[in-house]
Write a protein that holds these residues in place. Sequence first.
Motif, PDB file in Angstrom:
ATOM      1  N   VAL A  88       0.855  -1.193   0.000  1.00 27.33           N
ATOM      2  CA  VAL A  88       0.000   0.000   0.000  1.00 27.33           C
ATOM      3  C   VAL A  88       0.890   1.243   0.000  1.00 27.33           C
ATOM      4  N   ASP A  89       0.602   2.163  -0.883  1.00 25.06           N
ATOM      5  CA  ASP A  89       1.293   3.453  -0.908  1.00 25.06           C
ATOM      6  C   ASP A  89       0.287   4.535  -0.554  1.00 25.06           C
ATOM      7  N   VAL A  90       0.406   5.088   0.659  1.00 22.25           N
ATOM      8  CA  VAL A  90      -0.400   6.254   1.032  1.00 22.25           C
ATOM      9  C   VAL A  90       0.353   7.465   0.481  1.00 22.25           C
ATOM     10  N   GLY A  91       0.023   7.820  -0.749  1.00 24.40           N
ATOM     11  CA  GLY A  91       0.756   8.861  -1.444  1.00 24.40           C
ATOM     12  C   GLY A  91       0.178  10.243  -1.218  1.00 24.40           C
ATOM     13  N   GLU A  92       0.603  11.160  -2.058  1.00 23.40           N
ATOM     14  CA  GLU A  92       0.203  12.557  -1.895  1.00 23.40           C
ATOM     15  C   GLU A  92      -1.066  12.891  -2.664  1.00 23.40           C
ATOM     16  N   THR A  93      -1.387  12.095  -3.679  1.00 19.34           N
ATOM     17  CA  THR A  93      -2.595  12.348  -4.458  1.00 19.34           C
ATOM     18  C   THR A  93      -3.536  11.147  -4.493  1.00 19.34           C
ATOM     19  N   ARG A  94      -3.054   9.991  -4.030  1.00 22.05           N
ATOM     20  CA  ARG A  94      -3.899   8.791  -4.088  1.00 22.05           C
ATOM     21  C   ARG A  94      -3.382   7.740  -3.123  1.00 22.05           C
ATOM     22  N   PRO A 121      -4.020  21.436   2.959  1.00 17.51           N
ATOM     23  CA  PRO A 121      -3.493  20.120   2.554  1.00 17.51           C
ATOM     24  C   PRO A 121      -3.757  19.026   3.571  1.00 17.51           C
ATOM     25  N   HIS A 122      -3.893  19.378   4.850  1.00 14.38           N
ATOM     26  CA  HIS A 122      -4.126  18.351   5.863  1.00 14.38           C
ATOM     27  C   HIS A 122      -5.459  17.636   5.655  1.00 14.38           C
ATOM     28  N   ASP A 123      -6.436  18.326   5.069  1.00 17.05           N
ATOM     29  CA  ASP A 123      -7.755  17.721   4.892  1.00 17.05           C
ATOM     30  C   ASP A 123      -7.715  16.536   3.936  1.00 17.05           C
ATOM     31  N   ARG A 124      -6.726  16.521   3.042  1.00 10.87           N
ATOM     32  CA  ARG A 124      -6.589  15.423   2.094  1.00 10.87           C
ATOM     33  C   ARG A 124      -6.234  14.120   2.798  1.00 10.87           C
ATOM     34  N   TYR A 125      -5.607  14.229   3.973  1.00  9.49           N
ATOM     35  CA  TYR A 125      -5.099  13.049   4.678  1.00  9.49           C
ATOM     36  C   TYR A 125      -5.965  12.676   5.878  1.00  9.49           C
ATOM     37  N   GLU A 126      -7.264  12.922   5.793  1.00 13.32           N
ATOM     38  CA  GLU A 126      -8.157  12.568   6.893  1.00 13.32           C
ATOM     39  C   GLU A 126      -8.018  11.067   7.175  1.00 13.32           C
ATOM     40  N   VAL A 127      -7.666  10.743   8.412  1.00 16.90           N
ATOM     41  CA  VAL A 127      -7.268   9.367   8.738  1.00 16.90           C
ATOM     42  C   VAL A 127      -8.377   8.374   8.453  1.00 16.90           C
ATOM     43  N   ASP A 169      -0.363  -0.014  20.597  1.00 19.91           N
ATOM     44  CA  ASP A 169      -0.965   0.330  19.307  1.00 19.91           C
ATOM     45  C   ASP A 169      -0.192  -0.174  18.101  1.00 19.91           C
ATOM     46  N   GLY A 170       0.990  -0.726  18.297  1.00 23.04           N
ATOM     47  CA  GLY A 170       1.797  -1.116  17.147  1.00 23.04           C
ATOM     48  C   GLY A 170       2.383   0.111  16.474  1.00 23.04           C
ATOM     49  N   ALA A 171       2.280   0.190  15.145  1.00 24.47           N
ATOM     50  CA  ALA A 171       2.868   1.308  14.394  1.00 24.47           C
ATOM     51  C   ALA A 171       2.049   2.575  14.601  1.00 24.47           C
ATOM     52  N   VAL A 172       2.743   3.638  14.995  1.00 21.12           N
ATOM     53  CA  VAL A 172       2.125   4.945  15.224  1.00 21.12           C
ATOM     54  C   VAL A 172       2.827   5.951  14.309  1.00 21.12           C
ATOM     55  N   VAL A 173       2.042   6.742  13.556  1.00 19.59           N
ATOM     56  CA  VAL A 173       2.605   7.634  12.546  1.00 19.59           C
ATOM     57  C   VAL A 173       2.580   9.077  13.041  1.00 19.59           C
ATOM     58  N   HIS A 174       3.748   9.725  12.940  1.00 17.94           N
ATOM     59  CA  HIS A 174       3.884  11.148  13.270  1.00 17.94           C
ATOM     60  C   HIS A 174       4.168  11.885  11.968  1.00 17.94           C
ATOM     61  N   GLY A 175       3.134  12.439  11.351  1.00 19.89           N
ATOM     62  CA  GLY A 175       3.274  13.115  10.066  1.00 19.89           C
ATOM     63  C   GLY A 175       2.964  14.590  10.195  1.00 19.89           C
ATOM     64  N   GLN A 176       3.966  15.382  10.461  1.00 18.69           N
ATOM     65  CA  GLN A 176       3.745  16.807  10.717  1.00 18.69           C
ATOM     66  C   GLN A 176       3.218  17.538   9.494  1.00 18.69           C
ATOM     67  N   THR A 177       3.659  17.136   8.290  1.00 21.56           N
ATOM     68  CA  THR A 177       3.200  17.825   7.086  1.00 21.56           C
ATOM     69  C   THR A 177       1.800  17.389   6.669  1.00 21.56           C
ATOM     70  N   THR A 178       1.314  16.273   7.198  1.00 22.00           N
ATOM     71  CA  THR A 178      -0.024  15.787   6.846  1.00 22.00           C
ATOM     72  C   THR A 178      -1.029  15.971   7.976  1.00 22.00           C
ATOM     73  N   GLY A 179      -0.577  16.511   9.091  1.00 24.09           N
ATOM     74  CA  GLY A 179      -1.468  16.707  10.211  1.00 24.09           C
ATOM     75  C   GLY A 179      -1.720  15.453  11.030  1.00 24.09           C
ATOM     76  N   ARG A 263       8.196  29.645   4.385  1.00 21.62           N
ATOM     77  CA  ARG A 263       7.492  28.797   5.334  1.00 21.62           C
ATOM     78  C   ARG A 263       7.237  27.425   4.703  1.00 21.62           C
ATOM     79  N   CYS A 264       7.514  26.372   5.466  1.00 21.97           N
ATOM     80  CA  CYS A 264       7.346  24.994   4.991  1.00 21.97           C
ATOM     81  C   CYS A 264       6.007  24.431   5.450  1.00 21.97           C
ATOM     82  N   ARG A 265       5.575  23.349   4.823  1.00 17.64           N
ATOM     83  CA  ARG A 265       4.339  22.668   5.227  1.00 17.64           C
ATOM     84  C   ARG A 265       4.403  22.175   6.654  1.00 17.64           C
ATOM     85  N   CYS A 266       5.623  21.939   7.159  1.00 14.53           N
ATOM     86  CA  CYS A 266       5.758  21.427   8.523  1.00 14.53           C
ATOM     87  C   CYS A 266       5.566  22.515   9.566  1.00 14.53           C
ATOM     88  N   GLY A 267       5.514  23.778   9.140  1.00 19.81           N
ATOM     89  CA  GLY A 267       5.350  24.892  10.058  1.00 19.81           C
ATOM     90  C   GLY A 267       6.626  25.654  10.322  1.00 19.81           C
TER      91      GLY A 267
END
Length: 436
Positions: A88-94, A121-127, A169-179, A263-267
């Motif tokens: 699985v590729d959780v990409g930037e557009t799909r 951009p964070h809205d695109r990555y709604e978990v 929880d197993g794998a936990v993701v910290h994605g600052q640019t994706t919220g 300014r970067c997406r990461c803040g």
Amino acid sequence: MTTRNGRTVRDLRRENRTAVLQRLYFDGPMSRFSLGPATGLSSGSVSNVVAELLAEGLVEEAGSVDSAGGRPRILVRVTPASGFMIGVDVGETRVRIELFDLTLTELARAERPLTADSPHPHDRYEVGVIVEHVREGIAELLRAADVPAERLLGVGIGVPGIVARTDEDGAVVHGQTTGWDAVPLERLLREAVDLPESVPYWIDNGAKTLGQAEMWFGAGRGARSAVVVLFGSGVGACVVTDPMGPGRALEWGHLTVSVRGRRCRCGSHGCLEAYAGAEALLDRWREAGGQPPAGADEETALTAMLAAAYPADADRTPDATALAVLEETAEYLGAGFGDLINLFQPERILVGGWAGLQLGDRFLETVKGYTAQYALAYPAARVDIGMGTLGPDAVTVGAAILPLADFFARGGRRAEPEVAEERPAWTSTVRERTAR
């Protein structure tokens, strides 16, 4: 039984199975006679291992070859249908989901676009949406290929961000640019996806899965060390120092290249990604007066920018604005490559990701020129910089390799509960003596 170096007979058998399986996987079909020198095992050990693998259906006979004055030698190879993996590729557009057999032949695929009504951009990555895409995609693939879920070796997932693990929880993701702030992705998938508990999830950074794929099957083959760069909306990288082992993901895009810069997406400000990622590149083109197609997505807009800068028609004048922005971007990337060379002194640097593939060799030649200016001369002269060869699906392939690599490491056996082995007598007697 435990040997002097602490390994048990069970460990030795597993290592022998791993050696034979990997050699057959990458170089097969091979005869038992050829497997001996290729693996360093005795002929007896090879015969025993191959017999086990044949009995389990992990390898199969694949014809024969003539020998010098003797009977023909039977060839064996890995059986494609002896196991299956999902990448699985959780990409930037799909979100791209693919089902593979053991030899990484694609059996089915599904794609789900990532869109948002909001410009944030964070809205695109709604978990919840992404988990639902993965749930639906896995079910669709298993139905299409008629593969029982119990036959999966695992599900590998490449994600943006830093991946940590917790016992709960197993794998936990910290994605600052994706919220994504400490998203327990493995637990959420376990709760949502209809897969047996015996099927493991392997979740890791997307640049790391890209690096794994290029080292196993792409432009990294034969290199002892490499840095594989993922160039998309943002930029990331993976450093590999063991060709067969896992790499290490680098948040390379958040290296500061300009103090108090854009300014970067990461803040933060002044990150490489704020200048060299496709999103930032297109923003800078607009700011300079460029005109991407109205309403176009990033991939379409980048295609338009490249067509403006490098027109196919020789009589057409290149867009000076697009050329200037690309030249500046090449310098930022060259400085970033220079840092990678100075820090890691790799044998190769490989560029992948959808934006990297679009920019291609022509743009990369300009980047190389700037890299030579910013890197130390000695390591820069010893690194080859080139394009990845596995195309836009490389992250998905690399994600599928995660459960496959674990399967090989366990000698071609699925995960089993650990069996406690009886300890040697001396461990208790010595402890009793020291406790007095």
